[in-house]
Design an enzyme around this catalytic site. Sequence first.
Site, PDB file in Angstrom:
ATOM      1  N   ASP A  32      45.821  36.240  47.058  1.00 43.46           N
ATOM      2  CA  ASP A  32      45.683  36.567  45.646  1.00 43.46           C
ATOM      3  C   ASP A  32      44.338  37.220  45.359  1.00 43.46           C
ATOM      4  O   ASP A  32      43.392  37.127  46.151  1.00 43.46           O
ATOM      5  CB  ASP A  32      45.807  35.300  44.791  1.00 43.46           C
ATOM      6  N   LYS A  43      47.652  39.426  41.492  1.00 42.32           N
ATOM      7  CA  LYS A  43      47.973  39.876  40.137  1.00 42.32           C
ATOM      8  C   LYS A  43      46.669  40.106  39.382  1.00 42.32           C
ATOM      9  O   LYS A  43      45.707  39.369  39.536  1.00 42.32           O
ATOM     10  CB  LYS A  43      48.820  38.826  39.410  1.00 42.32           C
ATOM     11  N   MET A  88      42.207  31.530  32.322  1.00 41.19           N
ATOM     12  CA  MET A  88      42.865  32.812  32.023  1.00 41.19           C
ATOM     13  C   MET A  88      42.882  33.090  30.527  1.00 41.19           C
ATOM     14  O   MET A  88      43.861  33.611  29.989  1.00 41.19           O
ATOM     15  CB  MET A  88      44.296  32.827  32.581  1.00 41.19           C
TER      16      MET A  88
END
Length: 280
Positions: A50, A72, A186
């Site tokens: 990741d 991502k 996030m």
Amino acid sequence: MSAITGTSTETETEFAPGSVALVGGGPGAADLLTVRALRLLRQADVVYFDRLAPTEDLAVWAPRARLEDVGKRPGHHKVPQPEINRLLVASALAGLRVVRLKGGDPFVFGRGSEEAAACEQAGVPVTVVPGITSAVSVPAAAGIPVTARGISKSFTVVSGHDPLSEEELAGLAQLGRQGGTVVVLMGIGTLGHTAAGLMRHGLDARTPAGLVERGCTPQQRVCLAPVDQILLASAVEGIASPAVLVIGEVVRLAAGAELPWSGLTGLAGLTGLTDLVDNA
């Protein structure tokens, strides 16, 4: 019967061909990767990693492996999650030792449970290797404990990837009023929504808030402000993802803590935050 296994007490981890290891890479610093994670990486044939996983020395840690970036980024998933699931299963069924390397812990907003379920459904054995979650380690790197005796005896971790609902905001505001710590992962893209919503549901505008950008790395930066000023402060200081948001009195314990934005007023025209609170 579940194909998922947990941690092992063996001194050397056996990594069977045709199996998958979901490995938590910690908050980003190479020396915060676990010993068990390194053992599995050394044996891996392929590593799907990741964006937030520690990767600077990945070719050294996994010398025999093919390295595949499936990370991502905000607003851009170059490899959709179903395709990642398919790659893990297909690689294992081809007889490879597969490591899925994630930032933090694979089961804390890491979609590890989805990947484990996909492997289990295909009959692929899965090992889960916990990692140090950024929800606790990143605030700690800035000197912010998520709990502290006499200040906060609870903390709640939420995802800010999507805007929180009014019900969720009301519950978090109540926790904050009772002295609990709120940690948002996030959450840069929804920062204004979160801060305004918490105040709208009764959280004191003077509650300390802190943003820790790229925590546990040499690029770490810290932004401290009252919750009603945190959006402006982050914009002026250019705080960007990845960053962890901490809201609560524990923020006052940050190393060298000052709230330099606490004297500012009249921010409606600058940030829209006051309008969000008053007009919702």
